[in-house]
Enzyme design. Structure first.
Site, PDB file in Angstrom:
ATOM      1  CG  ASP A 570      55.158   1.474  -0.816  1.00  0.00           C
ATOM      2  OD1 ASP A 570      54.530   2.319  -0.137  1.00  0.00           O
ATOM      3  OD2 ASP A 570      55.563   1.702  -1.968  1.00  0.00           O
ATOM      4  CD  GLU A 573      49.729   3.972   2.777  1.00  0.00           C
ATOM      5  OE1 GLU A 573      50.913   4.334   2.797  1.00  0.00           O
ATOM      6  OE2 GLU A 573      49.276   3.163   1.927  1.00  0.00           O
ATOM      7  CG  ASP A 645      54.373   7.897  -3.576  1.00  0.00           C
ATOM      8  OD1 ASP A 645      55.369   7.292  -3.163  1.00  0.00           O
ATOM      9  OD2 ASP A 645      53.329   7.329  -3.936  1.00  0.00           O
TER      10      ASP A 645
END
Length: 1001
Positions: A570, A573, A645
């Site tokens: 997770d 990015e 999300d």
């Protein structure tokens, strides 16, 4: 400031309790203390939370879990922590002002302002020639940069893809070319096309002039044709703009032809300054997709599948689509936010119309924008990227399936997952301890609800130090994993890329010692803030760093891990709480002095590459499973992806289908959306409807935020429990079909979840449809995404009939349940008369279908298809391995149907050596045949049987039915026929599914 929504203090480093030591973990835990002065809240705002820039960390000694005399938890500190926790737990909405838009990006403004009318900026083509390596090369010149020509290179590949690359011919600095994404022999060996030159154009052809790229010399233009019909054209509006590298002191270096001169050599956004040491280096070009009304792609965004226009009359917002991997908190799904960049980027656009499909990949890892607008019988697009080169891959074919195959041969196909990964995954931030894990696992069995994987978020670690276990909460993680595995279940834990700055944390300290972190512009290790507080980020672009990361997964390094543990990457990015737009500064440096601006969208891609290598070290010869939030073209080779999300709202359930279609068609095929929504508390109806829809998507996980109410299926009463159980069982029934689809995706690149127009490319009614999808070629699924829905309209594509797919109903019929036989039509249609064709519906029409919450969502099987299933209720995939199969045969009007079944051990890499069974199922001339495809043969596992065959659309009962196994004797088969439904059910043919057989009617 944290980025995952309504926040808990513990998530960002507040120690709610101390943790025991583990090897490599020091005796301190990060606290956040209020800074000096009267004001806690300052002007720095990130994700809806205003905090002082950044709070000062303090190291405090470890304390016992119970409060004792001398505890560091003084009343003042407890009061402060409680106040901060309350503040952080507020639910915040998406804040648009935290992200940049075109107006905030000088290169975007320059390209949008560039109109192609300036003669001095217009490029012409010369010096075109064929080289010995089979590429065609030419030079592009303009008056503005007459001493800085560009190099045009054209390569043709054996699959018909044309590669068009534009780079500086003699630049003062090499420009970055994307590495490690293209794969395979096709792209490594260009074939020799035919080059013809004339006074007005150069033409490169391939395949006997089937494919053609015509190059106009001045102004430069390239037209890509399939069988003489234009698919797309490059630079038809003369918007080619290539900002060559310059020395800052040379003439013209401080000016742009558009007159937009700010931001050329440095740029600021809020409190962050981008030093931009090499000056402006953006590239852009216009691309027209001709003869089409729709274009698709540009993952990832919460938009309609058919990309809405960003310019022109009636646009929701005059803002180009942005591709820039970002941690976007509670993203919006409204039309005016369709441009918003999300967690991953695939710069691929697809076009389609009847008889012609096309696509273009703009292979560039930097920030990119794309405008879309209508032209005369075309879609006009404009692409511009901040740096790198222009590397375009042009694709064209008669069908979209062929285009998908071309793309897969460039960047690779979907990895073949272990079978458990296709089951249901149960996740929450966070299952708090081993007792909680045991209880959740036991409750699934108590309520007879199947699942395969239990997930742990970051609270299982010591102070958010990844690859550690808090032994107060999880005293024996190895035994916990083994216990789950004893029932066929796996464990997944989160491992993010940010490593806590702590000299006693072995993962960090060893990387620090070897210089493995991303550097700042001055060459020092970059430090930012994330969940643990002060953190550094590994430079995964380095092969040496990737090897280091892989080695950390070995049990000797990762205490508490076992062979049953898998990985969730997770925040990759990457998310940096105190960075611009909650990510890294663009002037940071990677291995080889590559600026982060060149490779931003590749960071998560490289992390999953390294994580997969780690799993292969831990489990040699077995398949990995990784889930990643960030991705790029080719990420399908390494990881599954989810839509991030999302929220517990009907609008997000509605948005899930177009988002997953977008991902699937850009190669990210193992994809799903978190069931129920990550943020917020779904009402029971929304939760059930989400389970019903997600049961037919490739990745199937329930997940929830730490501040939401618990939402395990048994917490809403018996009715909801039964509805969720039914949805999950529907998933497990069709796993043989889904697993076979994954095999085909892995072998050929064909998507698992598909838009209707991919299967029905001539049906124009499907081109804009994104509220339904095809699961493979056989099943049409229409999610219900609105409350209180009793019926819904479903468009059934033309050219075939459609049958309601009700796997599991026929078990009762075949076993002689007379009331069930009499009520079959009612159970399929709620009492509606389906007409003279039994339960078949004609295609090319919209039907209104009953879909009350107990009925589930509409699923139709296409006539002419065969769907394999397993219909015994089990606790998970491991318990199903020896189960017999049911085959659903939906006849077309000629009495024919076809399908396939793929079988292997579900875990090892032996399938790559040919250790698998692949059988073709075919119904023709009143005979159902099951024949081996190729020479492969599965040598392990259970010998399973055929339990049942359900044939739809058979007009009359056969006089008899017999089954003949390969090399065996013919035997009669029991059957039941429902005249009204025109459904024939064969019971216990008894043949093995590892050998050929035939059934005759």
């Amino acid at each position: 400031p944290p980025t995952r929504g309504s926040l808990s203090a513990s998530k960002i480093g507040f120690p709610l309790a101390s943790s025991p030591l583990q090897p490599g973990i020091g005796s301190s835990l990060l606290f956040l203390q209020p800074p000096p002065g009267p004001s806690l809240l300052r002007s720095s705002t990130v994700k809806g939370l205003s905090l002082a820039p950044p709070l000062r960390p303090a190291s405090l000694p470890m304390t016992p879990r119970r409060k004792t005399a001398g505890s560091v938890f003084t009343p003042a500190r407890i009061a402060f922590l409680a106040g901060m926790s309350s503040l952080l737990c507020l639910t915040m909405a998406f804040k648009a002002e935290e992200f940049r838009y075109c107006k905030d990006s000088s290169f975007c403004r320059r390209h949008r302002a560039f109109d192609g009318t300036k003669e001095e900026a217009t490029y012409s083509l010369s010096e075109v020639k064929m080289l010995d390596d089979n590429t065609v090369q030419g030079e592009l010149h303009n008056l503005m940069d007459k001493d800085r020509p560009l190099k045009l290179t054209i390569a043709v590949f054996s699959n018909g893809v044309f590669r068009v690359t534009v780079d500086e011919l003699k630049g003062i600095k090499p420009r970055y070319h994307v590495q490690d994404v293209l794969i395979g022999e096709v792209v490594s060996k260009p074939v020799k096309g035919e080059l013809s030159l004339s006074a007005d154009k150069a033409t490169v052809t391939f395949g006997g002039r089937t494919l053609e790229l015509a190059l106009a010399p001045g102004p430069f233009k390239a037209v890509f044709k399939l069988e003489s019909e234009t698919v797309l054209s490059l630079n038809s509006r003369n918007l080619l703009k290539f900002e060559v590298y310059r020395d800052k002191g040379e003439e013209g270096a401080l000016e742009d032809i558009t007159g937009i001169n700010d931001g050329l050599w440095e740029e600021s956004f809020k409190a962050h300054r981008d030093s931009r040491p090499h000056g402006p280096a953006s590239v852009g070009i216009d691309v027209d997709f001709e003869g089409v009304e729709h274009v698709y792609g540009l993952s990832e965004r919460a938009s309609r599948f058919s990309l809405p226009n960003t310019k022109g009359e009636g646009v929701a917002r005059d803002e180009p689509y942005r591709l820039y991997n970002l941690d976007v908190f509670e993203y919006a799904v409204s039309d005016d936010r369709a441009h918003q960049a999300l967690y991953g980027s695939v710069p691929l656009m697809l076009s389609h119309t009847a008889g012609k499909s096309g696509g273009m990949l703009f292979l560039n890892g930097a920030e990119m924008y794309v405008d879309v607008e209508d032209g005369e019988k075309m879609k006009r697009t404009h692409w511009f990227s901040e740096s790198g080169v222009m590397d375009l891959f042009l694709m064209a074919a008669k069908t979209p399936t062929e285009v998908q195959g071309q793309y897969a041969q460039l960047v690779g196909t979907q990895f073949m997952p272990p079978l458990f990964a296709l089951g249901y995954h149960q996740c929450r931030w966070n299952y708090k301890d081993e007792a909680d894990v045991r209880e959740v696992d036991a409750k699934f069995d108590e309520h007879d609800i199947p699942y395969d994987v239990l997930w742990l978020d970051i609270e299982h670690t010591i102070g958010k130090r990844y690859m550690t276990w808090d032994r107060h909460l999880f005293p024996n993680p190895e035994q916990m994993q083994q216990d789950l595995a004893s029932r066929g279940r796996k464990t997944v834990v989160i491992i993010d890329p940010h490593l806590k700055v702590d000299s006693q944390y072995a993962v960090y300290s060893e990387a620090k010692r070897q210089g493995f972190f991303v550097k700042n512009k001055d060459g020092k290790d970059f430090e930012g803030h994330c969940w643990p507080g002060g953190s550094s980020w590994l430079d995964y672009l380095s092969a040496e760093v990737r090897d280091y990361w892989a080695s950390r997964f070995l049990p000797t390094n990762y205490a508490g891990s076992t062979e049953h543990l898998y990985t969730w990457n997770d925040m990759n990015e990457p998310s940096v709480f105190n960075g611009p737009e909650i990510t890294m500064q663009k002037d940071l440096l990677h291995h080889g002095d590559i600026e982060h601006r060149d490779v931003h969208n590749l960071y998560g891609y490289y992390m999953t590459m390294a994580t997969q290598a780690g799993q292969q070290l831990v489990r040699p010869g077995r398949r990995p499973f990784i889930l990643s939030r960030a991705f790029f073209a080719g990420s399908q080779r390494y990881a599954a992806v989810w839509t991030g999300d999302n929220m517990a709202e009907w609008s997000h359930l509605q948005a899930a289908t177009p988002m997953l279609l977008q991902l699937s068609m850009t190669g990210i095929q193992f994809c799903g959306a978190d069931v129920g929504g990550f943020f917020g508390n779904p009402e029971p109806e929304l939760l059930v409807r989400w389970y019903q829809a997600a049961a037919y998507t490739p990745f199937f996980r329930g997940h929830a935020h730490i501040d939401t109410k618990r939402r395990e299926p048994w917490l809403f009463g018996d009715a909801v429990t039964a509805q969720v159980r039914s949805a999950l069982r529907a998933r497990y029934r069709v796993l043989p079909y889904i697993y076979s689809l994954f095999h085909r995706a892995h072998a050929t690149g064909t998507p698992i979840l598909r838009p209707l127009w991919m299967e029905f490319p001539a049906d124009t009614n499907t081109f804009g449809t994104d509220d339904a999808f095809m699961l493979g070629s056989a099943l049409l699924v229409k999610p219900v995404a609105a409350p209180n829905t009793k019926t819904t309209d479903v468009y059934l594509p033309a050219g075939t009939n459609w049958y309601p797919f009700k796997a599991g109903l026929y078990k009762d019929v075949s076993e002689g349940d007379a009331p069930a036989k009499k009520g079959l039509m009612g159970r399929l249609f709620g009492g509606k008369d389906s007409g003279s064709k039994g339960i078949a519906h004609a295609g090319g029409a919209t039907v209104n279908v009953e879909c009350g919450i107990d009925d589930g969502i509409p699923v139709f099987q296409r006539a002419g298809s065969i769907v394999p299933a397993r219909e015994r209720a089990r606790r998970g995939t491991a318990a199903m391995m020896a189960d017999p199969y049911t085959v659903h045969v939906a006849l077309d009007e000629g009495g024919s149907a076809s399908g396939e079944l793929y079988i292997d051990d579900g875990d090892s890499m032996d399938y790559a050596k040919g250790d698998y069974d692949h059988f073709a199922l075919s119904m023709a001339g009143k005979e159902l045949s099951y024949t081996r495809v190729g020479s492969s043969k599965y040598t392990g596992g259970h010998v399973t049987k055929l339990e049942r065959v359900v044939v739809y659309g058979i007009a009359a009962a056969p006089a008899s039915v017999s089954c003949t196994p390969e090399g065996g004797a013919k035997a009669g088969v029991e059957f039941t026929y429902d005249k009204e439904a025109q459904v024939l059910v064969l019971r216990n043919p008894g043949v093995a599914m590892n050998q050929a057989w035939k059934i005759s009617f």
